[in-house]
Design an enzyme around this catalytic site. Structure first.
Site, PDB file in Angstrom:
ATOM      1  N   LYS A   1     -10.741  53.484   6.097  1.00 37.06           N
ATOM      2  CA  LYS A   1     -10.877  52.746   7.346  1.00 37.06           C
ATOM      3  C   LYS A   1     -10.684  53.619   8.594  1.00 37.06           C
ATOM      4  O   LYS A   1     -11.266  53.357   9.638  1.00 37.06           O
ATOM      5  CB  LYS A   1      -9.852  51.612   7.344  1.00 37.06           C
TER       6      LYS A   1
ATOM      7  N   ASP B   1      -7.358  43.921   4.069  1.00 38.92           N
ATOM      8  CA  ASP B   1      -8.811  43.874   3.883  1.00 38.92           C
ATOM      9  C   ASP B   1      -9.210  43.740   2.411  1.00 38.92           C
ATOM     10  O   ASP B   1     -10.158  43.034   2.080  1.00 38.92           O
ATOM     11  CB  ASP B   1      -9.457  45.127   4.475  1.00 38.92           C
TER      12      ASP B   1
ATOM     13  N   HIS C   1      11.653  45.355   4.311  1.00 40.41           N
ATOM     14  CA  HIS C   1      12.566  46.486   4.239  1.00 40.41           C
ATOM     15  C   HIS C   1      13.786  46.174   5.095  1.00 40.41           C
ATOM     16  O   HIS C   1      13.648  45.759   6.247  1.00 40.41           O
ATOM     17  CB  HIS C   1      11.888  47.766   4.729  1.00 40.41           C
TER      18      HIS C   1
ATOM     19  N   ALA D   1      -3.275  55.949  -4.583  1.00 39.71           N
ATOM     20  CA  ALA D   1      -4.069  55.261  -5.603  1.00 39.71           C
ATOM     21  C   ALA D   1      -5.547  55.627  -5.490  1.00 39.71           C
ATOM     22  O   ALA D   1      -6.177  56.031  -6.472  1.00 39.71           O
ATOM     23  CB  ALA D   1      -3.881  53.746  -5.482  1.00 39.71           C
TER      24      ALA D   1
ATOM     25  N   GLU E   1      18.239  55.239  -5.109  1.00 43.44           N
ATOM     26  CA  GLU E   1      18.012  54.216  -4.094  1.00 43.44           C
ATOM     27  C   GLU E   1      18.435  52.865  -4.648  1.00 43.44           C
ATOM     28  O   GLU E   1      18.842  52.748  -5.805  1.00 43.44           O
ATOM     29  CB  GLU E   1      16.539  54.201  -3.658  1.00 43.44           C
TER      30      GLU E   1
ATOM     31  N   SER F   1      -0.809  54.070   4.078  1.00 48.17           N
ATOM     32  CA  SER F   1       0.642  53.960   3.922  1.00 48.17           C
ATOM     33  C   SER F   1       1.268  55.125   3.167  1.00 48.17           C
ATOM     34  O   SER F   1       2.447  55.427   3.360  1.00 48.17           O
ATOM     35  CB  SER F   1       0.990  52.650   3.196  1.00 48.17           C
ATOM     36  N   THR F   2       0.509  55.776   2.280  1.00 55.23           N
ATOM     37  CA  THR F   2       1.105  56.837   1.459  1.00 55.23           C
ATOM     38  C   THR F   2       1.799  57.886   2.315  1.00 55.23           C
ATOM     39  O   THR F   2       2.924  58.310   2.024  1.00 55.23           O
ATOM     40  CB  THR F   2       0.028  57.498   0.577  1.00 55.23           C
TER      41      THR F   2
ATOM     42  N   LEU G   1       4.820  54.198  -5.181  1.00 60.27           N
ATOM     43  CA  LEU G   1       4.006  55.404  -5.331  1.00 60.27           C
ATOM     44  C   LEU G   1       3.689  55.645  -6.804  1.00 60.27           C
ATOM     45  O   LEU G   1       2.573  56.029  -7.154  1.00 60.27           O
ATOM     46  CB  LEU G   1       4.735  56.614  -4.743  1.00 60.27           C
TER      47      LEU G   1
ATOM     48  N   HIS H   1       7.393  44.929   4.721  1.00 66.55           N
ATOM     49  CA  HIS H   1       7.278  46.282   4.185  1.00 66.55           C
ATOM     50  C   HIS H   1       6.275  46.409   3.039  1.00 66.55           C
ATOM     51  O   HIS H   1       5.377  47.230   3.096  1.00 66.55           O
ATOM     52  CB  HIS H   1       8.660  46.740   3.709  1.00 66.55           C
TER      53      HIS H   1
ATOM     54  N   GLN I   1       8.744  57.572   2.694  1.00 69.46           N
ATOM     55  CA  GLN I   1       9.816  58.521   2.955  1.00 69.46           C
ATOM     56  C   GLN I   1      10.641  58.825   1.707  1.00 69.46           C
ATOM     57  O   GLN I   1      10.792  59.975   1.313  1.00 69.46           O
ATOM     58  CB  GLN I   1      10.747  57.976   4.052  1.00 69.46           C
TER      59      GLN I   1
ATOM     60  N   ARG J   1      16.521  45.397  -2.497  1.00 67.24           N
ATOM     61  CA  ARG J   1      16.170  45.208  -1.094  1.00 67.24           C
ATOM     62  C   ARG J   1      16.228  43.761  -0.637  1.00 67.24           C
ATOM     63  O   ARG J   1      16.572  43.480   0.507  1.00 67.24           O
ATOM     64  CB  ARG J   1      14.782  45.796  -0.830  1.00 67.24           C
TER      65      ARG J   1
ATOM     66  N   ARG K   1       9.960  44.326  -5.522  1.00 69.15           N
ATOM     67  CA  ARG K   1       9.710  45.702  -5.936  1.00 69.15           C
ATOM     68  C   ARG K   1      10.989  46.522  -5.950  1.00 69.15           C
ATOM     69  O   ARG K   1      11.768  46.511  -5.006  1.00 69.15           O
ATOM     70  CB  ARG K   1       8.711  46.352  -4.971  1.00 69.15           C
TER      71      ARG K   1
END
Length: 550
Positions: free
Chosen positions: A52, A234, A255, A32, A131, A59-60, A406, A365, A64, A304, A400
């Site tokens: 940071k 943050d 997850h 992002a 998925e 996380s990007t 992504l 997750h 996986q 999930r 989600r």
């Protein structure tokens, strides 16, 4: 009992010792943040990216499974929309989802044009997989199970090229502190602390015409998470302290299949992607019984929340601290080719996934909620934008859909950049901010994680959430007058955890990733959103029915 200390609206910190200037300051360097930076620069704006750690620490890079988009001739945005709405259990903003699924395919193609190399079949076509929750093969992946790393590589190369040409400045090892305001109440930059020595070190300020939060998730509020160590909430904390609204914070996706590495494991846990189940791996308990059959028509490929709940329930029934994923039928060649990252991770922990069962259990997750935004990433504070996991665009609802994150970061980052190119006002200097400041002891971090894991994890109830809120309230007394990175992070985690636990206690139903043992069913009276705001040091919440929400 003494009255609780109010929550701070600013972090205790030294005054800025240096100042930088840019049209736009982007906080975060995942898909992002880098997409906003790249597109804003190409629109002629000067950009300063604050991250940071190093650029790649978010996380990007850890993603996986892949990125979901209707790229196949047998798929369509409408089918993607339907699957997303089903996963969101009634709380998705359909207009936001429609933006996601209609603009998503072209956004992915632009990533490919930028240089991202996705896996292809022997005919040169994109190799798409499936998925949980998807009824079509629409997950594009790269490097087998290293999609995020490949997307990040392409974006980082493009942004660093812009930086070398001028117009983009990168500040690594910098923790954002608080938002600056001009005399109209618009965002006018941020304060930050640069860790290290150089031209800019210590506490400083970036003055800008707009601020974009792309800080990622908040998984570190829990003891075990798939999120990297930098994911301490943050951005959500900064926004709340500034007076911005957050929405749907109670919906934290766990997850189902984090690699179980022992009862004492803390912090970031290795992830075993859902794509492994998409390729045919199955879940079994210690007795070897497949327990997802009959739980949902899609069995192991159910959304999930369904799988995480089923695993947690089976662990509770058997007294086990994990279940198993059985991918032995793949054979070693398939494991090495399709899932090389997971293969190496398992092997590093003494597990041969081609010949042994993989111990797994749920871990925090993805945050479906976050800083509230409209369809162009605008928050409730003029000039402050948010995108990626820190934001709540309305795409995810109560849960989600796999690999939509992504895509959300990519699509809404492009929209923010387009908005910035047409809406930026002339720059104005920040004005003094006299709102109350405060800081908690760094040790509060561990207390927050223990309290949240015990009472606000996969299983929740009035009693468990009451206890969590009580422990978080008591932690407010652990103040500090010594500003440092550890104290700032602990204070951020505490604020975000307090808001999340309060929302989870308020929502008296089970929906999506929010599971209340004392209210086990979905309730149509809760078909709406909890909007959280920090006012005068107190977390306040307003319930908005879905049809009333803008």
């Amino acid at each position: 009992m003494n009255a609780p200390l109010p929550l701070a609206h600013r972090l205790l910190a030294p005054p800025p010792g240096w100042v930088a200037y840019a049209d736009v300051v982007v906080v975060g360097s995942g898909i992002a943040g880098l997409t906003v930076a790249l597109n804003a620069r190409r629109a002629g704006l000067t950009v300063l990216v604050v991250t940071k750690d190093v650029l790649s620490a978010g996380s990007t890079r850890w993603a996986q499974g892949g990125i979901a988009a209707a790229l196949d001739a047998e798929d369509s945005p409408e089918l993607h929309l339907k699957d997303t709405l089903v996963a969101g259990v009634g709380l998705c903003d359909e207009a936001a989802v429609r933006v996601l699924v209609t603009e998503g395919p072209q956004a992915v193609r632009r990533l490919i044009e930028l240089g991202a190399r996705f896996d292809r079949d022997r005919h040169g076509e994109l190799e798409l997989t499936r998925e949980g929750g998807h009824l079509r093969n629409r997950i594009a992946h790269a490097g087998g199970d290293a999609t995020g790393a490949e997307i990040f590589r392409a974006l980082e190369e493009a942004v660093r090229a812009e930086a070398e040409a001028g117009g983009v400045e990168l500040i690594e090892h910098a923790l954002v502190l608080d938002l600056l305001f001009d005399d109209r109440g618009r965002a006018a930059g941020v304060t930050l602390h640069v860790m290290g020595e150089g031209q800019r070190d210590g506490v400083g300020a970036v003055h800008s015409r707009a601020v974009v939060l792309a800080t990622g998730g908040l998984g570190q509020v829990y003891s075990a998470t798939t999120n990297p160590p930098v994911s301490t909430g943050d951005g959500v904390a900064l926004a709340l302290r500034a007076g911005a609204a957050a929405t749907d914070l109670e919906f934290v996706q766990f997850h189902p299949t984090a690699l179980y590495v022992g009862p004492e494991a803390k912090g970031q846990q290795p992830l075993v992607s859902e794509a492994v189940r998409g390729e045919g791996a199955v879940l079994v308990d210690a007795a070897g019984e497949r327990f997802m059959v009959g739980q949902h028509p899609l069995a192991e490929l159910a959304p999930r929340d369904v799988v995480a709940k089923a695993i947690t329930r089976r662990m509770s029934e058997t007294g086990a601290d994990h279940v198993y994923l059985d991918g032995r039928a793949f054979g070693e060649d398939t494991w090495r080719r399709r899932f090389p990252t997971i293969w190496e991770s398992c092997r590093a922990h003494g597990i041969d996934p081609a010949r042994e069962l993989i111990p797994v259990r749920p871990a925090a997750h993805h945050a479906s909620g976050g800083v509230r935004t409209d369809l162009y990433g605008r928050t409730t504070i003029p000039g402050l934008y948010a995108c990626g996991e820190v934001a709540c665009t309305g795409v995810h609802g109560a849960n989600r859909l796999a690999s939509n994150s992504l895509l959300e970061g990519l699509v809404f980052a492009e929209r923010i950049a387009a908005d910035l190119a047409t809406r930026l006002p002339e720059p104005r200097d920040p004005v003094p901010d006299d709102r109350p400041e405060g800081l908690l002891d760094p040790a509060v971090r561990g207390e927050v994680q223990q309290a949240m894991t015990a009472g606000a994890g996969v299983l929740r109830s009035r009693d468990s959430l009451d206890e969590t809120c009580r422990r978080l309230m008591a932690a407010r007394l652990r103040t500090s007058d010594e500003p440092c990175t550890e104290a700032w992070e602990a204070t951020n985690l505490h604020l975000v955890a307090s808001a999340l636990a309060a929302a989870a206690r308020e929502r008296e139903e089970t929906r999506g990733s929010h599971w209340r043992e004392d209210f086990p069913d979905a309730d149509e009276r809760w078909l709406g959103h909890l909007v959280t705001v920090l006012r005068d040091g107190t977390i306040t919440m307003e319930y908005q029915k879905k049809e009333e929400a803008p």
